[in-house]
Design a protein around this motif. Structure first.
Motif, PDB file in Angstrom:
ATOM      1  N   LYS A 366       0.835  -1.204   0.000  1.00  0.00           N
ATOM      2  CA  LYS A 366       0.000   0.000   0.000  1.00  0.00           C
ATOM      3  C   LYS A 366       0.865   1.247   0.000  1.00  0.00           C
ATOM      4  O   LYS A 366       0.547   2.249  -0.674  1.00  0.00           O
ATOM      5  CB  LYS A 366      -0.903  -0.020   1.228  1.00  0.00           C
ATOM      6  CG  LYS A 366      -1.972   1.063   1.225  1.00  0.00           C
ATOM      7  CD  LYS A 366      -2.935   0.873   2.394  1.00  0.00           C
ATOM      8  CE  LYS A 366      -4.027   1.949   2.364  1.00  0.00           C
ATOM      9  NZ  LYS A 366      -4.980   1.791   3.497  1.00  0.00           N
ATOM     10  N   PHE A 367       1.972   1.229   0.714  1.00  0.00           N
ATOM     11  CA  PHE A 367       2.858   2.392   0.793  1.00  0.00           C
ATOM     12  C   PHE A 367       3.504   2.698  -0.561  1.00  0.00           C
ATOM     13  O   PHE A 367       3.569   3.860  -0.985  1.00  0.00           O
ATOM     14  CB  PHE A 367       3.935   2.135   1.847  1.00  0.00           C
ATOM     15  CG  PHE A 367       5.039   3.153   1.857  1.00  0.00           C
ATOM     16  CD1 PHE A 367       4.801   4.441   2.310  1.00  0.00           C
ATOM     17  CD2 PHE A 367       6.311   2.821   1.403  1.00  0.00           C
ATOM     18  CE1 PHE A 367       5.823   5.394   2.316  1.00  0.00           C
ATOM     19  CE2 PHE A 367       7.331   3.771   1.405  1.00  0.00           C
ATOM     20  CZ  PHE A 367       7.084   5.058   1.861  1.00  0.00           C
ATOM     21  N   THR A 368       3.969   1.666  -1.256  1.00  0.00           N
ATOM     22  CA  THR A 368       4.637   1.877  -2.548  1.00  0.00           C
ATOM     23  C   THR A 368       3.656   2.031  -3.696  1.00  0.00           C
ATOM     24  O   THR A 368       4.029   2.526  -4.768  1.00  0.00           O
ATOM     25  CB  THR A 368       5.581   0.707  -2.855  1.00  0.00           C
ATOM     26  OG1 THR A 368       4.817  -0.513  -2.932  1.00  0.00           O
ATOM     27  CG2 THR A 368       6.641   0.565  -1.776  1.00  0.00           C
ATOM     28  N   GLY A 369       2.404   1.595  -3.470  1.00  0.00           N
ATOM     29  CA  GLY A 369       1.419   1.672  -4.541  1.00  0.00           C
ATOM     30  C   GLY A 369       1.594   0.594  -5.587  1.00  0.00           C
ATOM     31  O   GLY A 369       1.001   0.674  -6.666  1.00  0.00           O
ATOM     32  N   GLU A 370       2.402  -0.411  -5.301  1.00  0.00           N
ATOM     33  CA  GLU A 370       2.642  -1.513  -6.227  1.00  0.00           C
ATOM     34  C   GLU A 370       2.529  -2.848  -5.496  1.00  0.00           C
ATOM     35  O   GLU A 370       2.853  -2.931  -4.302  1.00  0.00           O
ATOM     36  CB  GLU A 370       4.042  -1.396  -6.845  1.00  0.00           C
ATOM     37  CG  GLU A 370       4.259  -0.125  -7.648  1.00  0.00           C
ATOM     38  CD  GLU A 370       5.679  -0.039  -8.154  1.00  0.00           C
ATOM     39  OE1 GLU A 370       6.484  -0.946  -7.806  1.00  0.00           O
ATOM     40  OE2 GLU A 370       6.000   0.913  -8.888  1.00  0.00           O
ATOM     41  N   PRO A 371       2.061  -3.884  -6.197  1.00  0.00           N
ATOM     42  CA  PRO A 371       2.002  -5.200  -5.545  1.00  0.00           C
ATOM     43  C   PRO A 371       3.407  -5.744  -5.260  1.00  0.00           C
ATOM     44  O   PRO A 371       4.309  -5.618  -6.091  1.00  0.00           O
ATOM     45  CB  PRO A 371       1.265  -6.072  -6.569  1.00  0.00           C
ATOM     46  CG  PRO A 371       1.470  -5.380  -7.884  1.00  0.00           C
ATOM     47  CD  PRO A 371       1.552  -3.911  -7.579  1.00  0.00           C
ATOM     48  N   ILE A 372       3.587  -6.303  -4.093  1.00  0.00           N
ATOM     49  CA  ILE A 372       4.875  -6.874  -3.688  1.00  0.00           C
ATOM     50  C   ILE A 372       4.662  -8.347  -3.354  1.00  0.00           C
ATOM     51  O   ILE A 372       3.771  -8.691  -2.573  1.00  0.00           O
ATOM     52  CB  ILE A 372       5.452  -6.136  -2.459  1.00  0.00           C
ATOM     53  CG1 ILE A 372       5.693  -4.664  -2.777  1.00  0.00           C
ATOM     54  CG2 ILE A 372       6.745  -6.795  -1.988  1.00  0.00           C
ATOM     55  CD1 ILE A 372       6.157  -3.853  -1.570  1.00  0.00           C
ATOM     56  N   ASN A 373       5.460  -9.187  -3.957  1.00  0.00           N
ATOM     57  CA  ASN A 373       5.337 -10.622  -3.701  1.00  0.00           C
ATOM     58  C   ASN A 373       6.220 -11.098  -2.557  1.00  0.00           C
ATOM     59  O   ASN A 373       5.874 -12.049  -1.844  1.00  0.00           O
ATOM     60  CB  ASN A 373       5.687 -11.420  -4.965  1.00  0.00           C
ATOM     61  CG  ASN A 373       4.696 -11.174  -6.080  1.00  0.00           C
ATOM     62  OD1 ASN A 373       3.493 -11.051  -5.845  1.00  0.00           O
ATOM     63  ND2 ASN A 373       5.198 -11.077  -7.310  1.00  0.00           N
ATOM     64  N   LYS A 374       7.356 -10.428  -2.385  1.00  0.00           N
ATOM     65  CA  LYS A 374       8.294 -10.863  -1.360  1.00  0.00           C
ATOM     66  C   LYS A 374       9.036  -9.678  -0.796  1.00  0.00           C
ATOM     67  O   LYS A 374       9.510  -8.818  -1.528  1.00  0.00           O
ATOM     68  CB  LYS A 374       9.293 -11.873  -1.945  1.00  0.00           C
ATOM     69  CG  LYS A 374      10.200 -12.499  -0.905  1.00  0.00           C
ATOM     70  CD  LYS A 374      11.120 -13.535  -1.546  1.00  0.00           C
ATOM     71  CE  LYS A 374      12.025 -14.176  -0.499  1.00  0.00           C
ATOM     72  NZ  LYS A 374      12.922 -15.192  -1.102  1.00  0.00           N
ATOM     73  N   LEU A 375       9.141  -9.652   0.547  1.00  0.00           N
ATOM     74  CA  LEU A 375       9.855  -8.576   1.216  1.00  0.00           C
ATOM     75  C   LEU A 375      11.333  -8.920   1.364  1.00  0.00           C
ATOM     76  O   LEU A 375      11.712 -10.090   1.293  1.00  0.00           O
ATOM     77  CB  LEU A 375       9.253  -8.341   2.607  1.00  0.00           C
ATOM     78  CG  LEU A 375       7.831  -7.789   2.653  1.00  0.00           C
ATOM     79  CD1 LEU A 375       7.303  -7.802   4.073  1.00  0.00           C
ATOM     80  CD2 LEU A 375       7.789  -6.370   2.086  1.00  0.00           C
ATOM     81  N   PRO A 376      12.173  -7.919   1.591  1.00  0.00           N
ATOM     82  CA  PRO A 376      13.605  -8.204   1.797  1.00  0.00           C
ATOM     83  C   PRO A 376      13.916  -8.784   3.169  1.00  0.00           C
ATOM     84  O   PRO A 376      15.076  -9.039   3.480  1.00  0.00           O
ATOM     85  CB  PRO A 376      14.250  -6.816   1.629  1.00  0.00           C
ATOM     86  CG  PRO A 376      13.171  -5.846   1.972  1.00  0.00           C
ATOM     87  CD  PRO A 376      11.900  -6.468   1.506  1.00  0.00           C
ATOM     88  N   ILE A 377      12.919  -8.960   4.002  1.00  0.00           N
ATOM     89  CA  ILE A 377      13.107  -9.632   5.297  1.00  0.00           C
ATOM     90  C   ILE A 377      12.178 -10.833   5.362  1.00  0.00           C
ATOM     91  O   ILE A 377      11.162 -10.898   4.651  1.00  0.00           O
ATOM     92  CB  ILE A 377      12.857  -8.682   6.487  1.00  0.00           C
ATOM     93  CG1 ILE A 377      11.399  -8.238   6.522  1.00  0.00           C
ATOM     94  CG2 ILE A 377      13.777  -7.479   6.428  1.00  0.00           C
ATOM     95  CD1 ILE A 377      11.080  -7.380   7.734  1.00  0.00           C
ATOM     96  N   ASP A 378      12.503 -11.807   6.223  1.00  0.00           N
ATOM     97  CA  ASP A 378      11.689 -13.007   6.335  1.00  0.00           C
ATOM     98  C   ASP A 378      11.278 -13.226   7.791  1.00  0.00           C
ATOM     99  O   ASP A 378      11.451 -12.349   8.643  1.00  0.00           O
ATOM    100  CB  ASP A 378      12.447 -14.223   5.785  1.00  0.00           C
ATOM    101  CG  ASP A 378      13.774 -14.462   6.497  1.00  0.00           C
ATOM    102  OD1 ASP A 378      13.974 -13.930   7.604  1.00  0.00           O
ATOM    103  OD2 ASP A 378      14.623 -15.191   5.937  1.00  0.00           O
ATOM    104  N   GLU A 379      10.713 -14.413   8.095  1.00  0.00           N
ATOM    105  CA  GLU A 379      10.222 -14.688   9.448  1.00  0.00           C
ATOM    106  C   GLU A 379      11.346 -14.658  10.476  1.00  0.00           C
ATOM    107  O   GLU A 379      11.149 -14.220  11.612  1.00  0.00           O
ATOM    108  CB  GLU A 379       9.512 -16.048   9.483  1.00  0.00           C
ATOM    109  CG  GLU A 379       8.161 -16.043   8.821  1.00  0.00           C
ATOM    110  CD  GLU A 379       7.513 -17.417   8.874  1.00  0.00           C
ATOM    111  OE1 GLU A 379       7.846 -18.184   9.791  1.00  0.00           O
ATOM    112  OE2 GLU A 379       6.681 -17.722   8.005  1.00  0.00           O
ATOM    113  N   ASP A 380      12.524 -15.123  10.101  1.00  0.00           N
ATOM    114  CA  ASP A 380      13.659 -15.055  11.016  1.00  0.00           C
ATOM    115  C   ASP A 380      13.981 -13.606  11.370  1.00  0.00           C
ATOM    116  O   ASP A 380      14.273 -13.277  12.528  1.00  0.00           O
ATOM    117  CB  ASP A 380      14.888 -15.712  10.396  1.00  0.00           C
ATOM    118  CG  ASP A 380      14.817 -17.227  10.452  1.00  0.00           C
ATOM    119  OD1 ASP A 380      13.918 -17.737  11.131  1.00  0.00           O
ATOM    120  OD2 ASP A 380      15.655 -17.882   9.819  1.00  0.00           O
ATOM    121  N   ASP A 381      13.928 -12.736  10.356  1.00  0.00           N
ATOM    122  CA  ASP A 381      14.192 -11.315  10.599  1.00  0.00           C
ATOM    123  C   ASP A 381      13.113 -10.705  11.493  1.00  0.00           C
ATOM    124  O   ASP A 381      13.409  -9.876  12.352  1.00  0.00           O
ATOM    125  CB  ASP A 381      14.258 -10.561   9.272  1.00  0.00           C
ATOM    126  CG  ASP A 381      15.391 -11.039   8.391  1.00  0.00           C
ATOM    127  OD1 ASP A 381      16.482 -11.289   8.926  1.00  0.00           O
ATOM    128  OD2 ASP A 381      15.172 -11.182   7.171  1.00  0.00           O
TER     129      ASP A 381
END
Length: 478
Positions: A366-381
């Protein structure tokens, strides 16, 4: 008169018979007690004699094939003659009381291979044999050094220069005269891995090197060999963070994370129990190599084998021992038929981390206004940010434990990273989104800086956390 005489005579016969029986029984009991004491005395004398006869100068020599140790290296404990089953059961009495006859019978017939006989593996081997395991193979190429003495279960000052497997074998035979120890001064390699794992009911992975560790775990998984793996005990100090779980559920152990990812790439996603720690390494560093070593050329050439580290890890000696004791306990319960069926996940928060990550993904889209499939952090992060950096509390004073925690990007001008992600309570999160994270797609949007909205105190907390992350990145090489 004759009647009374006959009765008196019969009574005398009965009394004589009873007396004879009691005397015979007493003599038999006394003889058994005497025999047992004599067997114990003989065993004590044999052990003392073997200790006296030990040749200190012979412990540096190895057989040419590196598969067996010179007899002079091992304290020659008395043979099992006279050390009968009754004495074995007495030595293992507390284990029999815990596991029962059936469980102990299973433990005593099992064969275990320990690969890696340092600070973790040595403690595993000692406790397995103390608990009744009668067949054990020790695999390690390394030798005892002075720096080994702060964590190794059996090494003494006089053992410096001795193969680690020899040092452990000596102690195991002092503990248990009936144990069968097969010591191998070798490196486990996947090319001939089956040879060292023959007849193993359980394999213990206590290897330092990640490539060899992954190869061993994959080999065991593919060949249906039960294996238990130790993750990283170095640079850790908090015993309450030690945890047993399946490799797929490990949370914020750097070694576990790397092993899990490599195994997943090779088609192994679960089914391997491990011991690990969720503690983030503190303010410690790898001990540096002298500058002159770098000037001589590639420092990797200093390693004994390819891919084995040449720099020294800081280790609090008690932590590897705790890892080893965790492993031994788990394996013994499994072998006895009383498995620890459901090891408690750390704080049982896996679903919380999944939810926090999912909500963060939605907010970032929502912040970027574009669909994101994967974040640069994961569950461990997420676990690192929530548990270790923020201690499960909001970044905003008075740092309450949020009923509905939310992860958000802190500074909209910077990318989403470990350093730029914070924990809010839901009401605080709504304010931060409204004031600082207005979507780029909205017309006429205006954003305030996080410092303006939350003040210098909160900004200082965020910067301190960023410094902690930087130390962590330096430690794990990210």
């Amino acid at each position: 008169m004759n009647v009374f005489s006959a009765q008196s005579h019969r009574t005398q016969l009965i009394l004589a018979a009873v007396s004879a029986s009691l005397l015979t029984s007493g003599l038999f009991t006394a003889y058994n007690a005497y025999s047992r004491r004599e067997r114990r005395r003989d065993l004590d004398r044999d052990i003392l004699r073997s200790l006296t006869d030990r040749d200190e100068g012979s412990k540096q020599h190895l057989r040419q094939d590196n598969e067996l140790l010179e007899e002079q290296q091992i304290i020659r404990i008395a043979s099992t003659d006279g050390y009968d089953e009754e004495l074995i059961r007495e030595q293992l009495a507390r284990c029999y009381a815990f596991f029962g006859d059936g469980g102990m019978a299973r433990i005593r017939e099992k064969s275990v291979v320990v690969v890696g006989c340092g600070g973790v593996g040595s403690w595993v081997a000692v406790m397995l044999v103390r608990s009744g395991v009668s067949k054990i193979r020790l695999v390690d190429f390394d030798y005892v050094t002075l720096s080994s003495l702060n964590r190794h279960a059996t090494a003494m000052l006089a053992d410096v220069g001795m193969p680690k497997v020899a040092c452990i074998e000596r102690t195991l035979k002092q503990i248990s005269t009936w144990v069968e120890v097969d010591s191998r001064i070798e490196v486990w390699r996947k090319e001939d891995g089956g040879r060292l794992l023959e007849e193993a009911d359980w394999v213990i992975d206590a290897i330092d090197n990640i490539t060899t560790k992954v190869d061993l775990l994959k080999y065991c998984h593919e060949h249906d060999i039960k294996v238990f793996s130790s993750m990283g005990a170095g640079a850790k100090a908090d015993p309450t963070r030690i945890q047993i779980s399946d490799i797929s559920y490990t949370m914020y152990d750097p070694l576990a994370r790397s092993v899990r990812r490599r195994l997943r790439l090779q088609g192994v996603s679960s089914g391997i129990p491990v011991v690990y720690s969720t503690e983030v390494p503190g303010d410690v560093k790898l001990l540096p190599l002298p500058e002159e070593e770098f000037q001589k050329g590639d420092v990797k050439e200093l390693g004994v084998f390819d891919d084995f580290r040449v720099r020294i890890l800081p280790v609090l000696g008690s932590l590897p021992s705790l890892f080893g004791l965790h492993i031994a306990t788990y394996i013994l319960c499994e072998m006895a038929g009383k498995p620890i069926s459901n090891p408690l996940p750390i704080k049982n928060r896996k679903k919380l981390y999944e939810r926090l990550l999912r909500d963060l993904l939605h907010r970032e889209s929502k912040f970027t206004g574009e669909p994101i499939n994967k974040l640069p952090i994961d569950e461990d992060d997420v676990a690192l940010i929530f548990e270790d950096l923020h201690l499960g509390r909001s970044v905003v004073p008075p740092h309450v434990v949020p009923a509905h925690p939310t992860l958000l990007r802190w500074d909209p001008a910077k990318p989403l990273t470990l350093e730029n992600c914070v924990v809010f309570e839901s009401a605080e999160a709504a304010k931060h989104v409204r004031e600082c994270l207005t979507p780029l797609t909205e017309e006429g949007y205006s954003r305030k800086s996080p410092r303006t909205v939350w003040g210098d105190e909160v900004q200082a907390v965020v910067e301190r956390h960023a410094g902690d992350v930087a130390k962590y990145r330096t430690w794990v090489g990210l």
